[in-house]
Design an enzyme around this catalytic site. Structure first.
Site, PDB file in Angstrom:
ATOM      1  N   GLU A 179      -9.115  86.671   2.051  1.00  0.00           N
ATOM      2  CA  GLU A 179      -8.945  85.717   3.154  1.00  0.00           C
ATOM      3  C   GLU A 179      -7.481  85.627   3.590  1.00  0.00           C
ATOM      4  O   GLU A 179      -6.711  84.841   3.031  1.00  0.00           O
ATOM      5  CB  GLU A 179      -9.469  84.325   2.754  1.00  0.00           C
ATOM      6  N   LYS A 221     -12.610  87.617   4.966  1.00  0.00           N
ATOM      7  CA  LYS A 221     -12.755  86.271   5.566  1.00  0.00           C
ATOM      8  C   LYS A 221     -11.557  86.018   6.472  1.00  0.00           C
ATOM      9  O   LYS A 221     -10.526  85.500   6.025  1.00  0.00           O
ATOM     10  CB  LYS A 221     -12.856  85.218   4.448  1.00  0.00           C
TER      11      LYS A 221
HETATM   12  C1  5MM Z   1     -12.885  74.451   1.950  1.00  0.00           C
HETATM   13  O1  5MM Z   1     -11.481  74.603   2.091  1.00  0.00           O
HETATM   14  C2  5MM Z   1     -10.922  75.666   1.325  1.00  0.00           C
HETATM   15  C3  5MM Z   1      -9.951  75.201   0.320  1.00  0.00           C
HETATM   16  O2  5MM Z   1      -8.743  74.810   0.867  1.00  0.00           O
HETATM   17  P1  5MM Z   1      -7.526  74.341  -0.120  1.00  0.00           P
HETATM   18  O3  5MM Z   1      -7.328  75.405  -1.161  1.00  0.00           O
HETATM   19  O4  5MM Z   1      -6.383  74.215   0.846  1.00  0.00           O
HETATM   20  O5  5MM Z   1      -7.914  73.045  -0.711  1.00  0.00           O
HETATM   21  C4  5MM Z   1     -10.359  76.724   2.289  1.00  0.00           C
HETATM   22  O6  5MM Z   1      -9.726  77.791   1.634  1.00  0.00           O
HETATM   23  C5  5MM Z   1     -11.503  77.275   3.040  1.00  0.00           C
HETATM   24  O7  5MM Z   1     -12.316  78.052   2.194  1.00  0.00           O
HETATM   25  C6  5MM Z   1     -11.083  78.125   4.213  1.00  0.00           C
HETATM   26  O8  5MM Z   1      -9.890  77.733   4.799  1.00  0.00           O
HETATM   27  C7  5MM Z   1     -12.172  78.045   5.255  1.00  0.00           C
HETATM   28  O9  5MM Z   1     -12.428  76.698   5.500  1.00  0.00           O
HETATM   29  P2  5MM Z   1     -12.430  76.179   7.003  1.00  0.00           P
HETATM   30  O10 5MM Z   1     -12.427  74.688   6.873  1.00  0.00           O
HETATM   31  O11 5MM Z   1     -11.207  76.751   7.643  1.00  0.00           O
HETATM   32  O12 5MM Z   1     -13.728  76.736   7.567  1.00  0.00           O
END
Ligand code: 5MM
Length: 342
Positions: A179, A221
């Site tokens: 990602e 991702k």
């Molecule tokens: C769910 O959020 C994930 C964890 O974020 P942190 O490590 O900052 O707490 C994040 O990595 C998430 O998997 C991705 O950003 C995709 O989530 P979004 O909200 O962008 O769809």
């Protein structure tokens, strides 16, 4: 490493009509989400919330191919003592785990970040595999700013770490979700996002090749090509879809089985509409689906609001978003389906 088995898991993660639930919010992030619905972020509340999602039978069995968990969650039990990871497996979904340990300031690059967590990663992966995780996730964060941000240093360092992580995952028989997130904060236009994301993807695949990562055994991702949130010039759904596909075709080898997008702060319906429009274009070398965090969870969080009597409403909201995105993963979603459900 058994590549055929990794490839099988990667393909299952991107099954058309299904996608991934990113429920891997670290303690700081889930606190922010709970603050917004006025729920205290205790271990019990985090467990109850995630149990609500994983017990959403229809969503989990029909629309969710896999769930990304946070370390706390993978070891937690449901109220009745069943490990939460078992609820996911029982629904026929694949458990995964976030293994990065967040970001730190990147030395010599003011305002930029590097994702950390490679120390002892091999040992951690072994334990997660024994617990049942079959895929993992590592997120690099690239900001678009002024004054040379992102620097090539930040792009290279983060790509190197992503590839180190991916190689370690495959050696542990775990499919890596790679990602590299280019943030949509800021006022840049879609062209700038396209350029920066292309550079980031090219460097990431260069590093993956250098470190001999098997592309058939991973899932990408990425963010979509999209204007910054503060940009006055927002692109149409069709333009986002067309530019994102053009960008991915130029940067992502066809050997990658699937691409599961992050939502990155888009509204629920925007994220769904963009995914749908991309799948309508068709004739793509990889499967395209979702790995949304916020765009799948904002609605159920609001409906639940920490109250046991709202569990059914929270599950309905989650099932609805999961179904809408599942349809979008086949290019079969339409705006009026949202209205019918409201
Ligand atoms: C769910 O959020 C994930 C964890 O974020 P942190 O490590 O900052 O707490 C994040 O990595 C998430 O998997 C991705 O950003 C995709 O989530 P979004 O909200 O962008 O769809």
């Amino acid at each position: 490493m058994k590549l055929a088995d990794l490839n099988k898991v990667a393909l299952a993660m991107v099954t058309p009509g299904k996608g991934i639930l990113a429920a891997d919010e670290s303690s700081g992030t889930i606190k922010k989400r709970f603050d917004a619905i006025k729920v205290e972020s205790t271990e019990e509340n985090r467990r109850d919330y995630r149990e609500m999602l994983f017990r959403s039978q229809e969503a989990m069995s029909k629309y969710i191919s896999g769930v990304i968990l946070y370390d706390e969650t993978i070891w937690q039990n449901a109220k009745d003592g069943t490990p939460l990871i078992k609820l996911i497996e029982q629904a026929g979904s694949i458990p995964g785990i976030k293994v990065d340990e967040g970001t730190q300031a990147l030395p010599n690059c003011p305002g930029e970040l590097v994702t950390v967590g490679l120390d002892k990663l091999a040992e951690r992966l072994k334990k997660y595999y024994e617990r049942g995780a079959r895929f993992a996730k590592w997120r690099a964060v690239i900001d678009i700013g002024t004054g040379g941000i992102p620097s090539m240093t930040a792009i290279r360092v983060n790509a190197h770490a992503l590839a180190r992580y991916a190689a370690l995952c495959q050696a542990a028989q775990i499919v890596p979700i790679v990602e590299p997130e280019v943030l949509m904060d800021g006022d840049h236009d879609i062209e700038r996002c396209y350029d920066v994301t292309s550079r980031v993807l090219n460097q990431t695949f260069r590093e993956l090749r250098v470190q001999r990562v098997e592309l058939e055994g991973m899932v990408l991702k990425p963010n979509m090509a999209i204007a910054g949130k503060k940009s006055a010039k927002q692109a149409s759904v069709e333009e986002v879809a067309e530019k994102t596909i053009r960008m991915l075709k130029a940067c992502v080898p066809a050997a990658v089985p699937g691409i599961a997008f992050l939502s990155g702060g888009q509204s629920d319906e925007e994220a769904t509409a963009h995914l749908n429009a991309m799948n309508r274009i068709g004739n793509l070398p990889w499967k395209l689906t979702f790995s949304f965090g916020r765009a799948l969870q904002a609605a159920p969080q609001k409906a639940w609001s920490g109250r046991p009597e709202n569990v059914a409403a929270g599950q309905r909201a989650f099932t609805h978003r999961a179904r809408m995105n599942a349809l979008a993963s086949k290019g079969e979603w339409a705006t009026d389906m949202e209205k019918k459900a409201a």
